[in-house]
Design an enzyme around this catalytic site. Structure first.
Site, short mmCIF file in Angstrom:
data_model
loop_
_atom_site.label_atom_id
_atom_site.label_comp_id
_atom_site.label_asym_id
_atom_site.label_seq_id
_atom_site.Cartn_x
_atom_site.Cartn_y
_atom_site.Cartn_z
N GLU A 299 40.83 35.43 51.79
CA GLU A 299 40.42 36.76 51.20
C GLU A 299 39.44 36.64 50.16
O GLU A 299 39.65 35.83 49.35
CB GLU A 299 41.55 37.67 51.07
CG GLU A 299 42.17 37.35 49.64
CD GLU A 299 42.55 35.92 49.31
OE1 GLU A 299 43.05 35.30 50.42
OE2 GLU A 299 42.63 35.39 48.30
N SER B 163 36.06 31.97 33.09
CA SER B 163 36.42 31.48 34.44
C SER B 163 35.19 31.64 35.52
O SER B 163 35.51 31.05 36.62
CB SER B 163 37.43 32.70 35.14
OG SER B 163 37.16 33.78 34.71
N LYS C 269 37.49 28.94 40.85
CA LYS C 269 38.19 28.90 42.13
C LYS C 269 37.96 27.80 43.16
O LYS C 269 38.93 27.15 43.69
CB LYS C 269 37.59 30.05 42.86
CG LYS C 269 37.71 31.45 42.37
CD LYS C 269 39.09 31.98 42.54
CE LYS C 269 39.36 33.44 41.90
NZ LYS C 269 40.61 33.92 42.27
C1 LIG Z 1 35.02 34.50 37.86
C2 LIG Z 1 36.58 35.00 38.25
N1 LIG Z 1 37.40 35.11 37.44
C3 LIG Z 1 38.68 35.38 37.63
C4 LIG Z 1 38.94 36.05 38.90
C5 LIG Z 1 40.35 36.69 39.10
O1 LIG Z 1 41.02 35.73 39.79
P1 LIG Z 1 42.50 35.10 39.20
O2 LIG Z 1 42.99 36.24 38.42
O3 LIG Z 1 43.20 34.62 40.07
O4 LIG Z 1 41.66 34.02 38.27
C6 LIG Z 1 37.94 36.14 39.69
C7 LIG Z 1 38.26 36.61 41.33
O5 LIG Z 1 37.61 36.88 42.10
C8 LIG Z 1 36.89 35.48 39.65
O6 LIG Z 1 35.96 35.32 40.46
#
Ligand SMILES: Cc1ncc(COP(=O)(O)O)c(C=O)c1O
Length: 395
Positions: free
Chosen positions: A118, A375, A96
């Site tokens: 948000e 992620s 993020k």
């Molecule tokens: C570690 C992590 N991965 C994925 C996501 C999902 O978001 P996005 O689909 O935009 O990557 C989040 C959302 O809070 C997150 O904290």
């Protein structure tokens, strides 16, 4: 719908549409703000001094490039070579931060003094609060009541960082409702506030702008894979909430032969179970009932607990360039434990979805090279998992 595969690599058209998806469905009061933002983003992205400032922050503050990690133990168990793109090692613990640093610099350039955001899992809120602290801006983060409870640690982190956390009490009291409240705040304070949206969704230019800020992770992964493997991986897998981490990594491989797989939670499978509709300012796949009412999503992972998906994912699904699968909560908890035990890496519950799919599909992936976008890290989730395993007598 007939789509040329290569069209999936292009920017949206002037009205922000990716084929039949995207657009700008906002109240009249927000139209000037969207246009102002689009112009500021285009002008800044074309300016080498903006890119340099952002690149320096990504390197010196966020810790980029994030490494690529081979997983020998997991690979042996699953029978395919698993590589992880380590976005969990970024400052604040997830991908993020890439998007937030870009948007915060942009907001500052536009003369805004306040960031509104948000958050579901809290990672986007923490990243926004961090950037606001760094740049001396005010910060207000909306979070659903259910998520405030299951992500207590991140609520405390945001407050430590100087942000105000406002609890959204409407609807399912999760991410969808937090977005509603943040948009309402933006309408009322648009003169001084920038809405720092956390995924590749919302009205144009957000899906394209957020994707652009996340391309860094895809381009890093592409060159790291080419260096390590001498080629691109066979399969690139990422979890999908709004879809920002997935778009980031997909963007690096869209023009390669790699198969692109997005993994949604079974209870929030917007692509898998949705039909086209409009929510939060753009047209995309959306879980809704026969009367067009938005259905509540339900997922163990607060960051994926969302009934919609970013419009570019709908376009990639419709064109067949990416495919979308889903996994259930039990599979996710198992994958969360598996990576921790086998590789010494505790993942966030969100990317544990991608891992759960790879684990389930091991037979069809045998002998292949699979890149998973890790992620985020699991610190925020250990308390939730401890409580769950204790309840089941497994901890
Ligand atoms: C570690 C992590 N991965 C994925 C996501 C999902 O978001 P996005 O689909 O935009 O990557 C989040 C959302 O809070 C997150 O904290």
């Amino acid at each position: 719908m007939e789509l040329n595969e290569n069209e999936a690599l292009k920017a949206p058209d002037a009205s922000g549409r990716f084929g039949d998806f995207g657009g700008r469905f906002v109240p009249e009061t927000l139209m000037p703000a969207c246009l102002e933002l689009e112009e500021a983003f285009n002008e800044s992205w074309a300016d080498p001094s903006f890119r340099k400032e952002l690149d320096d922050l990504l390197a010196d503050y966020a810790g980029r490039p994030s490494p690529l990690t081979d997983c020998p133990n997991l690979s042996e168990l699953l029978g395919c070579r698993v590589l992880l793109k380590r976005e969990d090692l970024n400052h604040t613990g997830s991908h993020k931060i890439n998007n937030v640093l870009g948007q915060a610099l942009l907001a500052q350039r536009m003369g805004k003094t306040r960031l509104v955001a948000e958050t579901g899992a809290g990672q986007h809120g923490v990243a926004t609060a961090t950037a606001a602290a760094l740049l001396g801006m005010e910060c207000c983060v909306y979070m659903g009541e259910v998520d405030v409870e299951r992500q207590k640690l991140n609520v405390f982190r945001m407050r430590l960082l100087g942000a105000e956390v406002r609890t959204a009490l409407s609807g399912s009291r999760t991410l969808k409702d937090a977005i509603n409240e943040a948009m309402r705040d933006w309408v009322a304070t648009v003169e001084e506030s920038h809405y720092c949206l956390g995924s590749v969704m919302g009205p144009h230019p957000y899906p394209w702008m957020v994707r652009t800020f996340h391309e860094v992770l895809g381009s890093e992964a592409r060159s790291q894979c080419e260096e390590r493997l001498g080629t691109t991986p066979d399969v690139v897998v990422a979890c999908v909430g709004g879809g920002s981490n997935a778009i980031g990594i997909f963007s690096g491989f869209a023009d390669s032969p790699a198969e692109l797989v997005g993994v949604e939670p079974a209870g929030g499978a917007a692509v898998g179970r949705g039909v086209p509709g409009v929510v939060h300012g753009s047209r995309s796949f959306l879980m809704q009932d026969e009367f067009g009412q938005v259905l509540e999503a339900e997922s163990i992972s607060a960051g994926l607990d969302y009934p919609g998906v970013g419009p570019e994912h709908s376009f990639l699904a419709a064109s067949g360039r990416a495919r979308y699968e889903s996994v259930n909560d039990a599979e996710v908890v198992e994958a969360f434990q598996l990576l921790s035990r086998l590789e010494g890496i505790i993942p966030a519950l969100e990317p544990a979805h991608a891992l759960a799919w790879v684990s389930r599909e091991r037979a069809s992936l045998a002998g292949k090279t699979v890149l998973i976008n890790l992620s985020g890290r699991g610190d925020k989730d250990v308390d939730q998992i401890l409580q769950l395993l204790e309840k089941e007598g497994r901890a």
